[in-house]
Design an enzyme around this catalytic site. Structure first.
Site: not given
Ligand code: PEP
Length: 252
Positions: A9-11, A94, A96, A166, A172, A212, A234
């Site tokens: 997921n490049w966000k 998600h 976010e 998640e 993050g 993460s 990330g």
């Molecule tokens: C995500 O945004 O789905 C995610 C898991 O981010 P990160 O790996 O940066 O925690």
């Protein structure tokens, strides 16, 4: 046997050239080890990234979509528009989007149904907050979110869905759920799927872990019985770390 999946997921990151370069580097380095690789750039880069991936097995996902096919929804993107760009997956729900854009469980469900109508495979995200976990409400929370997201689906439709657990406190933040904590939730969710649908659905639906995920912690997560891969933020922004995750997922 469920196919391992590593989805990036490049966000809201990377310029156009950077996104195309990353896609090319991933396509060039993708191991042929049976792991399904998916990348999710921002909508405005989908057309260019689709070209960069044209001859590669790496698959394309959107980070969101609207439930309507077209209409007066300023700023939104629809399923048929994504299909025109060879997009095959769509991340929905998600944390976010729930947190910053107020997406409700009901909206997420409408999007899941619409995605399936468009033959897009939804990657449905859910997870508890730190206060949910501390109050021992993790299972109640994820069960509610998953049942709500999958409301009205047949077993056949549910088998096209990918779930992504998640925990919000792990996204993050550098804090990962321990393999045991994640496995416990994934196992619990298979039970929910069995109760809501049937044994076949419970065994078929891939359940990814996200929060993460990095090359140094992925091997102990992916080797858990009910963890079928990772949804990665990330560590998906660099070809080296993303490809390392792909190799780790292929070693199980
Ligand atoms: C995500 O945004 O789905 C995610 C898991 O981010 P990160 O790996 O940066 O925690």
């Amino acid at each position: 046997m469920r196919t391992p999946i590593v989805a990036g997921n490049w966000k809201m990151n990377l310029g156009m050239d950077e996104a195309v370069q990353l896609a090319q580097d991933i396509a060039d380095g993708a191991p042929e080890n049976g792991v399904k690789l998916i990348v999710a750039p921002v909508s405005v880069h989908l057309a260019s990234v689709t070209e960069a991936l044209a001859t590669s097995p790496v698959l394309l996902s959107s980070q969101n979509m609207h439930w309507a096919d077209s209409g007066a929804y300023t700023g939104e993107v629809s399923g048929p528009m994504l299909r025109e760009l060879a997009v095959r997956y769509v991340i929905l729900g998600h944390s976010e989007r729930r947190q910053y854009f107020g997406e409700s469980d009901e909206e997420i469900n409408r999007k899941v149904l619409s995605a399936l109508d468009q033959e897009l495979r939804p990657i449905v995200c859910f997870g508890e907050s730190l206060s949910d976990r501390e109050a021992k409400r993790t299972e109640a929370k994820v069960e509610f979110q998953v049942r709500a997201a999958l409301a009205g689906l047949s077993a056949e439709q549910a088998q096209k869905v990918i779930l992504a657990y998640e925990p919000i406190w792990a996204i993050g933040t550098g804090k990962t759920a321990s393999p045991q904590q994640a496995q416990q939730v994934h196992r619990f969710l298979r039970g929910v799927l069995k109760e809501r649908f049937d044994v076949e659905t419970a065994q078929t639906v891939p359940i990814l872990y996200g929060g993460s995920v990095k090359p140094h912690n992925f091997d102990t997560l992916i080797t858990q019985d009910d963890i079928d891969g990772g949804l990665v933020g990330g560590a998906s922004l660099k070809a080296d770390s993303f490809l390392e995750l792909a190799r780790i997922a292929g070693n199980i």
